[in-house]
Design an enzyme around this catalytic site. Structure first.
Site, PDB file in Angstrom:
ATOM      1  N   GLU B 256       0.824  -0.955   0.181  1.00  0.00           N
ATOM      2  CA  GLU B 256       0.195   0.068  -0.048  1.00  0.00           C
ATOM      3  C   GLU B 256       1.210   1.028  -0.221  1.00  0.00           C
ATOM      4  OE1 GLU B 256      -1.438   2.993   1.319  1.00  0.00           O
ATOM      5  OE2 GLU B 256      -1.965   2.144   3.192  1.00  0.00           O
ATOM      6  N   CYS B 293      -3.144   7.613   5.151  1.00  0.00           N
ATOM      7  CA  CYS B 293      -2.860   6.900   4.080  1.00  0.00           C
ATOM      8  C   CYS B 293      -4.055   8.087   3.014  1.00  0.00           C
ATOM      9  CB  CYS B 293      -3.158   5.655   3.546  1.00  0.00           C
ATOM     10  SG  CYS B 293      -1.605   5.026   4.328  1.00  0.00           S
TER      11      CYS B 293
END
Lengths: 515, 515
Positions: B256, B293
């Protein structure tokens, strides 16, 4: 196998069909696709993607069923064209056509069933972390997919094959790189595929085809392509992976690459069924000229009289085996190279050779043998063609011998009642190294079904996905979650009310009511 | 974020805990793990793998529930340790601990449910291709998994986080690379994890931890490791991908990486809810110091008076925003670099700045603005820290502006009733670019649930998997099919008779009888 250039110096821009029987061109099939044309085809696929997805699962299922019907209607022309370009016996091509049509209809069933979407609804509500939003997820198509045809399955793993039909089923346009070993068949079957797409009203650009190595490279590099399906050699796969590494946005590469498919014969099986196993084994490693990804390439047989009998019987069968015309000149050349190299390996003996073709076109089956004490790794790499190596193991030598095995698509154990401990132990060793475990069978022959797995640890594949069976569709899908999105903006499969597909609602898996 | 070396020249082999408040070491935590020790830990994980898998889903679920209990029992110590090393406010750390414990229990539920195994049985029988064998498939653990902790979620994406608990749930040993930003917390929480594993009788080696950049590299290169979970920067992920490319057997890397999370405000939403959206937006991009994120990093607001009001209100809120102490000195430095660079960009203006910390420890929130006509790509890269950029769009400018967006974890649309056409059109554009689509919400805050997706197209991730939610377990599993294998040698989940898990039998999905 890896794409190879089949153009000649004189007609550099033409793709010729080369006869595997003669090594000569039987004429030009198409122009090599220019890079500008690859760009246009890939853009057309991208432009078609939303509308093709929006056709819905019903229309896409209709496309796949229509494709199956059309393939069957053109059976004779397909088989004769395929035979002329691949030398694969017509009977096997007939079986492969059945399988290819079945596979298209199977993926129609898979998307009609709808469980593959993994549709999930979590209603808004309190959670241990506070109030939770409304979350709904399912898998969506990734976008245009590039499919590389395989030399050894000109139908089932090529233009109308598993990668193509699973990607279309998932809702993705497909651009196919025609394999250089069968361009004429590729053109014929692409015409059929294109007709099926047109008949159900798929947007222009839903299916495309490119010819030539450079076009294949340009396709994999194209920004519109979202994933690549490939069945071929490790080196061919690596070349495409290198292209992907240069992309601005790396994309998934689903490669089925190289597999030696170990087969272990227990002491009891050698004693009880040595003759029968010898026959099954020789049939399996020589069928289709030994050019199947699941060919048993390394066979563990106990030392001693029972094992000796098995090997002797296998040798007799190999000697009686007719020569095979291989798929193309490159494969035939590599087979000759392997034969020459292995003949010089110390501690490896050539137990038997089959009939060689007097005119040099067909190659002879070969049976090699060595001992578990002697293996040093060179025996454990794939060779396309009708050859396998038997590794004789003594008491307590099997564990160490199996430890050196690389990953494979399949692993097989033959054992008898009373040897459950042996079989369990060997399966425990082989499970981390294979995607399909067989008992008392032969790995060639891969049934298309819900439970099938055609995949395995490196180097057999570079993924955790299967390329055969219902789950092969997952390669062309990715999850999306909709958070607090109004009903009207949700996909039909995620709206409130009863659904015709299995869904997980607030944690409980709900199947559609039957009847 | 990428692992960084926190050792100093004087104590090169020690891992120090560095205060984000002072930039000074608060003492050594552990020795950097030597390569020989990494080898021993990875081998121990491999040795533990079969026995850990054989514990079964029930025992593994017990491990996860025990871990959750132990984390909650040590709440105060965990939060104070985490706060000292990360500067994350204690209230948020409390919420993160709740989520981490919930996540461990959730994966216990997921494996108890058992649908994740995709257990499938196709009985032997006639098929259109001839007689078919008995085929039974399910997903099996891949083997030891390497997990790289993240700086910004020291619990939920670190030692006891989602990668660890999903990999353990799947049946895999886990070796964790402690993040250099919170080694003391990593040590504390690893002790808790280790205690949970020991209490349920997991074999020694089931969980391991390594410290230091070199140890992390050695871990990813180790032959026993079968997959890597990583939440961090694009450059950190690329460094690990380069190591994987050098392995003899490439392994999957689930990264990620980088996400800018576009948020589009419709004309109607700007008119009706401009003030409210401004507040929600500023809250979302400044929470946790803008180091999430899923932070909305680019916001599309219409030109005109309504958009002006929204921006003016957001600017007022930013000016009132307190300074944030960032996770570590590297992130703070990169934030300062971004601020300096963006101040010099032509056609980009700094609309507002928040309070800066007088002693220089905390950084100020910043709101940037540009026009859709002016964007040239530099605005579309992630910056960790409390900043976002507003892109003002005029009539017919939005499509082209959205086209340049890279992939993200999330994409959000704010729209009003009557604007369904606008919302549908924008969602159609954004769906290929995101893993989660939100309506009238803010992307920060990722609920752990069955339907959650935390993933998306490159560069947000390099995979088609999610790292949050039930399906995150799939990263650590691969399919295996058993062909004609006797009942006694099959996994319990694939034997004949009623099963306590959903299975597909001869094509029909069967859920366990309730009650």
């Amino acid at each position: 196998m890896a794409p190879t250039t089949t153009t000649t110096a004189e007609t550099a821009s033409m793709i010729e069909s080369i006869s595997p029987f003669t090594g000569e061109s039987t004429g030009a099939v198409a122009e090599a696709t220019a890079t500008t044309q690859v760009d246009a085809i890939a853009r057309a696929a991208a432009a078609a993607a939303p509308a093709f997805d929006a056709l819905g699962r019903g229309r896409r299922a209709a496309l796949l069923r229509r494709l199956a019907d059309f393939l069957e209607e053109s059976r004779d022309e397909i088989i004769s064209t395929a035979h002329a370009e691949t030398a694969i016996p017509e009977a096997r091509l007939g079986g492969e056509l059945n399988r290819t049509a079945y596979q298209a209809r199977f993926f129609a069933d898979v998307i009609t069933d709808g469980a593959y979407l993994e549709a999930t609804v979590d209603h808004a509500g309190d959670t241990p972390m506070g109030p939770g939003p409304d979350l709904r997820s399912m898998l969506v198509p990734t976008g245009p997919v590039a499919v590389f045809g395989a030399s050894n399955f000109p139908l089932a793993f090529s233009v109308p094959g598993g990668d193509t039909v699973s990607a279309l089923a998932a809702g993705n346009p497909v651009v196919i790189k025609a394999h250089s070993s069968h361009p004429r068949l590729s053109q014929l079957t692409f015409g059929i595929l294109n007709r099926a797409a047109a008949e159900i009203g798929a947007p222009k650009g839903t299916v495309g085809i490119v010819y030539g190595t450079a076009a294949g490279a340009a396709l994999v590099a194209h920004p519109a392509i979202t994933a690549v399906g490939f069945t071929g050699s490790l080196s061919g796969g690596q070349a495409l992976l290198d292209i992907i590494a240069e992309r601005e946005n790396p994309i998934p590469f689903f490669g089925e690459l190289s597999s030696i498919n170990p087969l272990v014969v227990s002491p009891g099986a050698a004693a009880s069924r040595g003759t029968e196993i010898a026959a099954g084994l020789v049939g399996s490693f020589t069928t289709s000229g030994g050019q199947l990804c699941t060919k048993p390439g390394v066979v563990y047989v106990p030392v001693g009289a029972d094992g000796d009998n098995l090997v002797a019987e296998a040798a007799r069968q190999v000697e009686d085996t007719d020569s095979s015309v291989l798929l193309n000149q490159r494969i035939a050349g590599e087979y000759a190279d392997y034969a020459a190299a292995s003949a010089s390996w110390t501690d490896v003996s050539v137990v038997a050779e089959g009939t060689a073709d007097p005119d040099g076109t067909g190659v002879a089956a070969r049976l090699l043998e060595t001992s578990a004490k002697s293996i040093n790794g060179r025996e454990l790499s794939e060779c396309f063609g009708p050859t396998t190596i038997i590794i004789r193991y003594g008491d307590s030598e099997l564990d160490a011998a199996l430890e050196t095995l690389p990953g494979s698509l399949t692993a097989t154990v033959h054992s008898e009642p009373g040897e459950e401990g042996f079989a369990a132990h060997v399966f425990d060793q082989l499970r981390p190294k294979a995607g399909r475990l067989l008992h008392n069978g032969y790995p060639t022959g891969v049934l298309v079904s819900w439970a099938q797995t055609h995949g395995g640890p490196w180097p057999s594949t570079n993924t955790q996905y299967t390329s055969v069976g219902a789950h092969a569709i997952k390669r062309w899908l990715r999850p999306v979650t909709w958070q607090d999105v109004p009903e009207a903006l949700l996909p039909a499969e995620l709206r409130e009310g009863r659904a015709a597909i299995p869904r997980r609602i607030d944690g409980a898996l709900i199947t559609p009511a039957v009847g």
